[in-house]
Motif scaffolding. Structure first.
Motif, PDB file in Angstrom:
ATOM      1  N   ASN A 166      41.920 -85.885  14.419  1.00  0.00           N
ATOM      2  CA  ASN A 166      40.587 -85.994  14.121  1.00  0.00           C
ATOM      3  C   ASN A 166      39.877 -85.390  15.577  1.00  0.00           C
ATOM      4  OD1 ASN A 166      37.997 -86.102  12.968  1.00  0.00           O
ATOM      5  ND2 ASN A 166      38.795 -88.186  12.435  1.00  0.00           N
ATOM      6  N   ASN A 167      38.675 -84.970  15.268  1.00  0.00           N
ATOM      7  CA  ASN A 167      37.919 -84.630  16.456  1.00  0.00           C
ATOM      8  C   ASN A 167      37.337 -86.019  17.392  1.00  0.00           C
ATOM      9  OD1 ASN A 167      37.970 -81.908  15.896  1.00  0.00           O
ATOM     10  ND2 ASN A 167      36.042 -81.579  15.222  1.00  0.00           N
ATOM     11  N   GLY A 168      37.526 -85.844  18.748  1.00  0.00           N
ATOM     12  CA  GLY A 168      36.884 -86.855  19.449  1.00  0.00           C
ATOM     13  C   GLY A 168      35.723 -86.423  20.396  1.00  0.00           C
ATOM     14  N   TYR A 169      35.134 -87.290  20.998  1.00  0.00           N
ATOM     15  CA  TYR A 169      33.793 -86.801  21.820  1.00  0.00           C
ATOM     16  C   TYR A 169      33.932 -87.320  23.350  1.00  0.00           C
ATOM     17  CZ  TYR A 169      32.642 -85.218  16.964  1.00  0.00           C
ATOM     18  OH  TYR A 169      32.635 -84.907  15.968  1.00  0.00           O
ATOM     19  N   LEU A 170      33.646 -86.761  24.036  1.00  0.00           N
ATOM     20  CA  LEU A 170      33.516 -87.472  25.435  1.00  0.00           C
ATOM     21  C   LEU A 170      32.177 -87.221  26.011  1.00  0.00           C
ATOM     22  CD1 LEU A 170      34.959 -88.601  28.117  1.00  0.00           C
ATOM     23  CD2 LEU A 170      35.374 -86.079  28.389  1.00  0.00           C
ATOM     24  N   ARG A 171      31.522 -88.162  26.658  1.00  0.00           N
ATOM     25  CA  ARG A 171      30.188 -88.080  27.289  1.00  0.00           C
ATOM     26  C   ARG A 171      30.433 -89.007  28.576  1.00  0.00           C
ATOM     27  NH1 ARG A 171      25.712 -90.145  23.829  1.00  0.00           N
ATOM     28  NH2 ARG A 171      26.569 -92.277  24.174  1.00  0.00           N
ATOM     29  N   ILE A 172      29.863 -88.237  29.591  1.00  0.00           N
ATOM     30  CA  ILE A 172      29.845 -88.798  30.864  1.00  0.00           C
ATOM     31  C   ILE A 172      28.370 -88.805  31.425  1.00  0.00           C
ATOM     32  CG2 ILE A 172      30.758 -88.942  33.155  1.00  0.00           C
ATOM     33  CD1 ILE A 172      33.224 -87.631  32.205  1.00  0.00           C
ATOM     34  N   HIS A 173      27.889 -89.849  31.734  1.00  0.00           N
ATOM     35  CA  HIS A 173      26.281 -89.781  32.170  1.00  0.00           C
ATOM     36  C   HIS A 173      26.133 -90.820  32.817  1.00  0.00           C
ATOM     37  CE1 HIS A 173      24.671 -92.368  28.959  1.00  0.00           C
ATOM     38  NE2 HIS A 173      25.670 -92.034  28.238  1.00  0.00           N
ATOM     39  N   PHE A 213      40.183 -95.699  37.856  1.00  0.00           N
ATOM     40  CA  PHE A 213      39.010 -96.151  38.216  1.00  0.00           C
ATOM     41  C   PHE A 213      38.725 -97.343  37.326  1.00  0.00           C
ATOM     42  CE2 PHE A 213      39.102 -91.670  39.293  1.00  0.00           C
ATOM     43  CZ  PHE A 213      38.549 -91.638  40.523  1.00  0.00           C
ATOM     44  N   ILE A 214      38.465 -98.536  38.020  1.00  0.00           N
ATOM     45  CA  ILE A 214      38.079 -99.541  37.283  1.00  0.00           C
ATOM     46  C   ILE A 214      36.439-100.236  37.042  1.00  0.00           C
ATOM     47  CG2 ILE A 214      38.204-102.113  37.479  1.00  0.00           C
ATOM     48  CD1 ILE A 214      40.817-101.523  39.126  1.00  0.00           C
ATOM     49  N   CYS A 215      35.811-100.073  36.152  1.00  0.00           N
ATOM     50  CA  CYS A 215      34.663-100.332  35.659  1.00  0.00           C
ATOM     51  C   CYS A 215      34.146-101.555  35.979  1.00  0.00           C
ATOM     52  CB  CYS A 215      34.298 -99.660  34.446  1.00  0.00           C
ATOM     53  SG  CYS A 215      34.908-100.837  33.089  1.00  0.00           S
ATOM     54  N   SER A 216      32.814-101.836  35.880  1.00  0.00           N
ATOM     55  CA  SER A 216      32.342-103.219  36.233  1.00  0.00           C
ATOM     56  C   SER A 216      32.711-104.254  35.399  1.00  0.00           C
ATOM     57  CB  SER A 216      30.645-103.002  36.236  1.00  0.00           C
ATOM     58  OG  SER A 216      30.427-102.830  34.718  1.00  0.00           O
ATOM     59  N   PHE A 227      30.156 -98.134  34.864  1.00  0.00           N
ATOM     60  CA  PHE A 227      30.391 -98.126  36.456  1.00  0.00           C
ATOM     61  C   PHE A 227      29.241 -98.607  37.095  1.00  0.00           C
ATOM     62  CE2 PHE A 227      33.742 -95.568  34.661  1.00  0.00           C
ATOM     63  CZ  PHE A 227      34.677 -95.936  35.281  1.00  0.00           C
ATOM     64  N   GLU A 228      29.500 -99.308  38.248  1.00  0.00           N
ATOM     65  CA  GLU A 228      28.667 -99.497  39.215  1.00  0.00           C
ATOM     66  C   GLU A 228      28.324 -98.267  40.015  1.00  0.00           C
ATOM     67  OE1 GLU A 228      27.106-102.249  39.906  1.00  0.00           O
ATOM     68  OE2 GLU A 228      28.237-103.359  38.503  1.00  0.00           O
ATOM     69  N   LEU A 229      27.213 -97.795  40.443  1.00  0.00           N
ATOM     70  CA  LEU A 229      26.656 -96.428  41.056  1.00  0.00           C
ATOM     71  C   LEU A 229      27.681 -95.973  42.105  1.00  0.00           C
ATOM     72  CD1 LEU A 229      24.980 -94.212  40.983  1.00  0.00           C
ATOM     73  CD2 LEU A 229      23.474 -95.397  42.886  1.00  0.00           C
ATOM     74  N   LYS A 230      28.172 -96.825  42.837  1.00  0.00           N
ATOM     75  CA  LYS A 230      29.243 -96.422  43.904  1.00  0.00           C
ATOM     76  C   LYS A 230      30.532 -95.843  43.319  1.00  0.00           C
ATOM     77  CE  LYS A 230      31.999 -98.492  47.378  1.00  0.00           C
ATOM     78  NZ  LYS A 230      32.635 -99.723  48.163  1.00  0.00           N
ATOM     79  N   ASN A 231      31.007 -96.766  42.439  1.00  0.00           N
ATOM     80  CA  ASN A 231      32.075 -96.237  41.631  1.00  0.00           C
ATOM     81  C   ASN A 231      32.110 -94.944  40.761  1.00  0.00           C
ATOM     82  OD1 ASN A 231      33.572 -98.381  42.963  1.00  0.00           O
ATOM     83  ND2 ASN A 231      33.250 -99.846  41.122  1.00  0.00           N
TER      84      ASN A 231
END
Length: 94
Positions: A87-94, A6-9, A42-46
């Motif tokens: 180490n710990n990592g963090y992921l957030r998708i919103h 997936f390619i972001c803006s 990302f653009e909304l569509k993507n």
């Protein structure tokens, strides 16, 4: 393992891989200057395409999937262990 990019803006590539019982997010190492803090916009569509793809492959990877919002450090998948950095990592998708 199946892979979709997936390619972001701003042109960064988010690589999404999956197999039975695993969904993996990777960054294109050639595009990242700081591996410790990476943001994909990302653009909304993507973003909708990415979101729907994650839902689809999650249902392939796990039976009886019951998604929950990961909003705290104790929530599954908000925090994960990164072997490379020990180490710990963090992921957030919103």
């Amino acid at each position: 393992m199946k892979t979709k990019v997936f390619i972001c803006s701003n042109g960064k590539e988010l690589i999404v891989k999956h197999r039975k019982s695993a969904v993996i997010f990777e960054m294109n190492q050639n595009q990242i200057n700081n591996k410790y803090n990476v943001t994909y916009n990302f653009e909304l569509k993507n973003f909708v395409e990415l979101f729907n793809y994650i839902k689809m492959i999650s249902n392939e990877a796990w039976t009886n999937l019951s998604p929950k919002e990961a909003y705290s450090l104790g929530a599954d998948y908000n925090e994960y262990y990164d072997k490379e950095f020990d180490n710990n990592g963090y992921l957030r998708i919103h």
